[in-house]
Design an enzyme around this catalytic site. Structure first.
Site, PDB file in Angstrom:
ATOM      1  N   ASP A 291       0.836  -1.205   0.000  1.00 16.69           N
ATOM      2  CA  ASP A 291       0.000   0.000   0.000  1.00 16.69           C
ATOM      3  C   ASP A 291       0.865   1.246   0.000  1.00 16.69           C
ATOM      4  O   ASP A 291       1.255   1.716   1.065  1.00 16.69           O
ATOM      5  CB  ASP A 291      -0.919  -0.033   1.215  1.00 16.69           C
ATOM      6  CG  ASP A 291      -1.909   1.110   1.230  1.00 16.69           C
ATOM      7  OD1 ASP A 291      -2.091   1.759   0.191  1.00 16.69           O
ATOM      8  OD2 ASP A 291      -2.520   1.356   2.290  1.00 16.69           O
ATOM      9  N   GLU A 325      -2.664  10.175  -0.664  1.00 14.44           N
ATOM     10  CA  GLU A 325      -3.935   9.434  -0.615  1.00 14.44           C
ATOM     11  C   GLU A 325      -4.300   9.087   0.819  1.00 14.44           C
ATOM     12  O   GLU A 325      -5.454   9.113   1.205  1.00 14.44           O
ATOM     13  CB  GLU A 325      -3.829   8.156  -1.460  1.00 14.44           C
ATOM     14  CG  GLU A 325      -5.152   7.412  -1.647  1.00 14.44           C
ATOM     15  CD  GLU A 325      -5.481   6.431  -0.528  1.00 14.44           C
ATOM     16  OE1 GLU A 325      -6.650   6.038  -0.408  1.00 14.44           O
ATOM     17  OE2 GLU A 325      -4.569   6.055   0.246  1.00 14.44           O
ATOM     18  N   GLU A 326      -3.272   8.758   1.624  1.00 12.53           N
ATOM     19  CA  GLU A 326      -3.530   8.174   2.938  1.00 12.53           C
ATOM     20  C   GLU A 326      -4.165   9.140   3.940  1.00 12.53           C
ATOM     21  O   GLU A 326      -5.007   8.753   4.722  1.00 12.53           O
ATOM     22  CB  GLU A 326      -2.239   7.612   3.540  1.00 12.53           C
ATOM     23  CG  GLU A 326      -1.674   6.404   2.793  1.00 12.53           C
ATOM     24  CD  GLU A 326      -2.553   5.164   2.900  1.00 12.53           C
ATOM     25  OE1 GLU A 326      -3.656   5.228   3.458  1.00 12.53           O
ATOM     26  OE2 GLU A 326      -2.115   4.115   2.403  1.00 12.53           O
ATOM     27  N   ASP A 353      -4.612   0.072  -6.165  1.00 10.42           N
ATOM     28  CA  ASP A 353      -4.399   0.411  -4.756  1.00 10.42           C
ATOM     29  C   ASP A 353      -5.074  -0.620  -3.859  1.00 10.42           C
ATOM     30  O   ASP A 353      -5.712  -0.291  -2.870  1.00 10.42           O
ATOM     31  CB  ASP A 353      -4.926   1.829  -4.455  1.00 10.42           C
ATOM     32  CG  ASP A 353      -4.613   2.265  -3.023  1.00 10.42           C
ATOM     33  OD1 ASP A 353      -3.738   1.642  -2.392  1.00 10.42           O
ATOM     34  OD2 ASP A 353      -5.246   3.219  -2.546  1.00 10.42           O
ATOM     35  N   HIS A 424      -1.250  -0.867   6.386  1.00 10.64           N
ATOM     36  CA  HIS A 424      -1.007   0.164   7.415  1.00 10.64           C
ATOM     37  C   HIS A 424      -0.281  -0.360   8.661  1.00 10.64           C
ATOM     38  O   HIS A 424      -0.448   0.182   9.746  1.00 10.64           O
ATOM     39  CB  HIS A 424      -2.332   0.829   7.854  1.00 10.64           C
ATOM     40  CG  HIS A 424      -3.063   1.516   6.740  1.00 10.64           C
ATOM     41  ND1 HIS A 424      -4.244   2.194   6.930  1.00 10.64           N
ATOM     42  CD2 HIS A 424      -2.770   1.652   5.424  1.00 10.64           C
ATOM     43  CE1 HIS A 424      -4.656   2.706   5.774  1.00 10.64           C
ATOM     44  NE2 HIS A 424      -3.780   2.384   4.841  1.00 10.64           N
TER      45      HIS A 424
HETATM   46 ZN   LIG Z   1      -3.555   2.720  -0.472  1.00  5.38          ZN
END
Ligand SMILES: [Zn+2]
Length: 459
Positions: A291, A325-326, A353, A424
């Site tokens: 990610d 993006e996060e 993604d 994450h």
């Molecule tokens: Zn992502």
């Protein structure tokens, strides 16, 4: 009679010839990606030369330079940076947390991490009783007097009955985003959110959380799924337990960053644009390999495959490595705003993604006519390569900003069973990406883009 029959035969021969030459091209994409393994080597560089790339960090700046360098090495028509202001949140010192059993004078440490965007606890941390809820819905039914002065423990686990793990994520994730702002008005002093995970393990999963201006800000952390199970068990035995946590995160002023863009100009319709991309920023706990380093290198690989195989696209194929993006989505928003202002004609935008796992197909965000066209025209061919799943609805968060100016939005749809083992967490490293699965995804994207480019989107 005879002539119409021969026309029919000719038509059939032409269309099956087209299918077979397309089939050969798609096979070449897969063979080349799998044997040259370039996407995996790019991913290695992004993960090991740089590592974490949260917006505003040094890593994010270095990643912009590196991706620009990789794009230049492909000898494509143009490479440029698009400036965007991004948030700058920093984690600070490693977080600490423990469950305290007062009757036994016993303390048990548990793995946590601050959620992205959270304020810090006071320097001495927060120590309070805990009230457990299954999710936002249950919190809203509570009496404020049950919550005042306590830490709210959101413990809604992933629904294991879903085959598609992203659906379990979507169901559980509102407690992460909205947990603090929903609990604060009840007088909560902090929130602990169960990690967005499929498995019971020791890895806390960070991710974005939100505040609203009208509500007091309280600190928010994620606890590992194993920690969540332990806290749940402890509360069942003893309501009086206390929870301690300490974080030192900080939000700094917004900072300048960039989307990195590179394109191969279309030979026939240069003004018709097909966007491919992923997001360049990542969370700070690891290397952001799945990610979304994976999505970035797969999209770069699409350009490389076109160049290596000498395919000159009719339309412009534009790669975008989106920033932020996060924890903000500013890069995607900036690109779309620029595209609208400049009247850029987008015909499709496909991102990756959802991890570098074995591709199954594409989820699509489009109208019924176009979906039917895509399925009718290409599904059979894509099925040959086991990438013909086209029923899912949705596009990635970055290309989603193009809604309204781009008729076909989509996202590579890989197998989802292992994504939330890494998402994450400190485990999202290059070693946890399988090179063949990653390359298969790159070839799948190249295949879909090739068909869109060659045939357009029909009438
Ligand atoms: Zn992502």
């Amino acid at each position: 009679m005879k002539s119409s029959l021969s026309i029919l035969i000719l038509l059939f021969a032409t269309s099956s010839f087209a299918q077979s030459t397309d089939s050969i091209t798609l096979a070449h994409f897969f063979e080349t990606a799998l044997t040259e393994d370039k996407a995996y080597s790019d991913l290695h560089d992004i993960c090991k030369q740089i590592g974490p790339r949260l917006s505003g960090s040094d890593g994010a700046s270095k990643a912009v330079v590196l991706v620009q360098k990789i794009l230049h090495s492909l000898n494509i028509d143009s490479v440029w940076l698009q400036k965007v202001m991004v948030p700058h949140w920093v984690r600070g010192e490693k977080e600490a947390a423990s469950i305290y059993y007062p009757g036994f004078q016993l303390k048990q440490t548990v793995p946590i991490c601050a959620l992205g965007g959270s304020i810090a606890t006071p320097e001495t941390g927060i120590n309070a009783h805990v009230i457990e809820v299954k999710g936002l819905g249950q919190l809203q039914k509570m009496n404020p007097s049950d919550i005042k002065g306590k830490i709210v423990f959101y413990n809604e686990a992933f629904d294991q009955s879903y085959r598609e793990t992203f659906n379990a994520y979507s169901k559980a994730v509102p407690q992460r985003w909205g947990g603090a702002m929903e609990a604060a008005p009840y007088g909560a002093v902090g929130v602990v959110v169960r990690s967005m995970a499929q498995h019971i393990d020791e890895w806390p999963h960070t991710g974005a959380m939100g505040y609203t201006d009208s509500v007091v800000k309280i600190p928010a952390v994620a606890i590992s799924s194993k920690g969540a199970e332990l806290l749940n068990e402890s509360l069942k035995k003893e309501k009086d337990i206390e929870f301690f946590f300490k974080t030192s995160c900080q939000t700094r002023p917004d900072t300048t960053s960039y989307n990195v863009i590179g394109e191969i100009k279309g030979a026939e319709y240069p003004n018709e644009i097909i966007v491919i991309g992923g997001h360049l920023d990542s969370w700070d706990l690891a290397e952001g390999a799945q990610d979304d380093g994976a999505g970035v290198v797969q999209s770069i690989e699409v350009l490389r495959l076109f160049k290596t195989l000498g395919i000159k696209p009719k339309r412009t194929i534009r790669f975008v490595a989106f920033m932020n993006e996060e924890n903000g989505g500013r890069g995607g928003a900036k690109y779309a705003e620029w595209a609208k202002t400049n009247g850029e004609k987008h015909i499709a935008a496909i991102e990756s993604d959802a991890g570098g796992f074995t591709p199954r197909g594409f989820s699509l965000e489009t109208n019924d006519t176009l979906r039917a066209y895509v399925q009718k025209t290409w599904k059979t061919l894509l099925d040959k390569f086991e990438i013909g799943s086209l029923d899912d609805v949705g596009a990635g968060a970055d290309v989603d900003h193009l809604k309204g100016i781009c008729p076909l939005l989509g996202e590579l749809h890989p197998d989802s069973q292992r994504y939330f083992d890494f998402h994450h967490t400190g485990r999202d490293t290059w070693e946890n990406v399988n090179d063949r699965e990653l390359e298969m995804g790159a070839a799948a994207m190249a295949s879909f883009v090739y068909l869109i480019d060659k045939y357009g989107l029909g009438k």
